[in-house]
Design a protein around this motif. Structure first.
Motif, short mmCIF file in Angstrom:
data_model
loop_
_atom_site.label_atom_id
_atom_site.label_comp_id
_atom_site.label_asym_id
_atom_site.label_seq_id
_atom_site.Cartn_x
_atom_site.Cartn_y
_atom_site.Cartn_z
N VAL A 1 0.84 -1.19 0.00
CA VAL A 1 0.00 0.00 0.00
C VAL A 1 0.88 1.24 0.00
CG1 VAL A 1 -0.22 0.19 2.51
CG2 VAL A 1 -2.04 1.03 1.05
N MET A 2 0.43 2.29 -0.65
CA MET A 2 1.17 3.56 -0.65
C MET A 2 0.43 4.55 0.24
SD MET A 2 0.19 4.96 -4.45
CE MET A 2 0.27 3.39 -5.26
N PRO A 3 1.17 5.34 1.03
CA PRO A 3 0.50 6.32 1.89
C PRO A 3 -0.16 7.42 1.07
CG PRO A 3 2.90 6.34 2.23
CD PRO A 3 2.60 5.32 1.19
N MET A 4 -1.27 7.94 1.57
CA MET A 4 -1.99 8.98 0.84
C MET A 4 -2.71 9.91 1.80
SD MET A 4 -5.42 7.19 -0.63
CE MET A 4 -6.83 8.00 0.09
N ASP A 5 -3.02 11.09 1.31
CA ASP A 5 -3.90 12.05 1.98
C ASP A 5 -5.02 12.35 1.01
OD1 ASP A 5 -2.23 12.31 4.19
OD2 ASP A 5 -1.14 14.01 3.35
N ALA A 6 -6.22 12.61 1.51
CA ALA A 6 -7.35 12.99 0.67
C ALA A 6 -8.12 14.09 1.38
CB ALA A 6 -8.26 11.79 0.40
N TYR A 7 -8.46 15.14 0.63
CA TYR A 7 -9.18 16.26 1.22
C TYR A 7 -9.94 17.02 0.14
CZ TYR A 7 -4.89 18.56 -0.37
OH TYR A 7 -3.83 18.99 -1.13
N ARG A 8 -10.91 17.81 0.58
CA ARG A 8 -11.67 18.64 -0.34
C ARG A 8 -11.09 20.04 -0.32
NH1 ARG A 8 -18.17 19.34 -1.07
NH2 ARG A 8 -18.04 21.04 -2.58
N LEU B 1 23.35 -1.03 3.78
CA LEU B 1 22.05 -0.85 4.41
C LEU B 1 21.03 -0.57 3.32
CD1 LEU B 1 20.42 -0.45 7.07
CD2 LEU B 1 21.01 1.97 6.92
N SER B 2 19.89 -1.24 3.38
CA SER B 2 18.84 -1.02 2.39
C SER B 2 17.49 -0.98 3.11
CB SER B 2 18.85 -2.15 1.36
OG SER B 2 17.82 -1.95 0.42
N GLU B 3 16.99 0.22 3.36
CA GLU B 3 15.72 0.39 4.07
C GLU B 3 14.61 0.91 3.16
OE1 GLU B 3 17.34 1.37 8.55
OE2 GLU B 3 16.46 2.97 7.37
N ARG B 4 14.95 1.45 2.01
CA ARG B 4 13.94 2.00 1.11
C ARG B 4 13.18 0.87 0.44
NH1 ARG B 4 17.16 5.05 -2.81
NH2 ARG B 4 15.14 5.55 -3.70
N PRO B 5 11.87 0.85 0.59
CA PRO B 5 11.09 -0.25 0.01
C PRO B 5 11.11 -0.22 -1.52
CG PRO B 5 9.62 1.40 0.93
CD PRO B 5 11.01 1.82 1.28
N LEU B 6 11.24 -1.39 -2.10
CA LEU B 6 11.18 -1.56 -3.55
C LEU B 6 9.97 -2.41 -3.88
CD1 LEU B 6 14.94 -2.43 -4.17
CD2 LEU B 6 13.84 -0.22 -4.46
N GLY B 7 9.64 -2.46 -5.15
CA GLY B 7 8.55 -3.33 -5.57
C GLY B 7 7.36 -2.54 -6.07
N VAL B 8 6.19 -3.16 -6.00
CA VAL B 8 4.97 -2.61 -6.53
C VAL B 8 4.11 -2.05 -5.40
CG1 VAL B 8 2.89 -3.11 -7.87
CG2 VAL B 8 5.03 -4.26 -8.41
N PHE B 9 3.55 -0.87 -5.64
CA PHE B 9 2.67 -0.21 -4.68
C PHE B 9 1.34 0.05 -5.38
CE2 PHE B 9 7.03 0.81 -3.86
CZ PHE B 9 7.15 0.62 -2.50
N SER B 10 0.25 -0.10 -4.65
CA SER B 10 -1.05 0.08 -5.27
C SER B 10 -2.06 0.61 -4.26
CB SER B 10 -1.55 -1.26 -5.83
OG SER B 10 -2.83 -1.11 -6.39
N ARG B 11 -3.04 1.32 -4.78
CA ARG B 11 -4.13 1.81 -3.94
C ARG B 11 -5.39 1.85 -4.78
NH1 ARG B 11 -3.20 4.34 1.27
NH2 ARG B 11 -5.23 4.21 2.21
N GLN B 12 -6.49 1.34 -4.26
CA GLN B 12 -7.78 1.43 -4.92
C GLN B 12 -8.72 2.22 -4.04
OE1 GLN B 12 -8.95 -2.67 -5.89
NE2 GLN B 12 -8.74 -2.04 -8.03
N ILE B 13 -9.42 3.16 -4.68
CA ILE B 13 -10.32 4.04 -3.95
C ILE B 13 -11.65 4.08 -4.69
CG2 ILE B 13 -10.69 6.37 -3.09
CD1 ILE B 13 -7.58 6.66 -3.33
N MET B 14 -12.73 3.86 -3.95
CA MET B 14 -14.06 3.98 -4.53
C MET B 14 -14.46 5.46 -4.49
SD MET B 14 -16.66 2.43 -5.88
CE MET B 14 -16.65 0.72 -5.40
#
Length: 144
Positions: free
Chosen positions: A30-37, A84-97
């Motif tokens: 999951v990727m972090p997100m903010d949502a606002y009007r 040292l490797s702390e940065r996440p790699l790979g696929v990130f996804s988010r679905q929003i209705m």
């Protein structure tokens, strides 16, 4: 106006962070997100540092918004030894209705400083409007 589709995604994200696993196409992180009007539009901002615009995919099908991105490892020479490797790699996804009151035909996407920002206007039919009353006729007329 926005609804989360999977209440357990945050738990998955925490487990992935603690276990050091990265997302795959079949099970993305999951990727972090903010949502606002903001005025007459909804704004959704996703944190995607280190992801190129070519690795971001945005789809809308009916009212389901899907954002997928992939952060690939930086190519390193054979002589480089990772300490040292702390940065996440790979696929990130988010679905929003998305609510029916949003105009999914006019979504704008901008990517700056590792933040993907989507601006989704509120549909004209969902905006408040005044109802005028005609004197004597007993009929009401809607004005836009």
């Amino acid at each position: 106006m926005l609804m989360r589709t999977d209440p357990f995604r945050e738990m998955d994200r925490i487990v992935q962070q603690l276990s050091g696993t990265s997302g795959t196409w079949s099970k993305p992180s999951v990727m972090p997100m903010d949502a606002y009007r903001e005025g007459d539009e909804y704004v959704i901002a996703f944190d995607l540092p280190g992801v190129s615009t070519e690795a971001i995919d945005i789809d809308v099908e009916r009212n389901m918004l899907t954002v997928k991105a992939e952060r690939r490892p930086v190519a390193k020479a054979d002589s480089v030894k990772m300490e040292l490797s702390e940065r996440p790699l790979g696929v990130f996804s988010r679905q929003i209705m998305l609510a029916d009151t949003l105009d999914t035909e006019r979504i704008q996407a901008d990517y700056d400083a590792g933040v993907l920002t989507l601006r989704i206007p509120i549909a004209e039919r969902a905006k408040p409007r005044k109802v005028s009353i005609s004197a004597g006729s007993g009929r009401k007329q809607i004005s836009g």
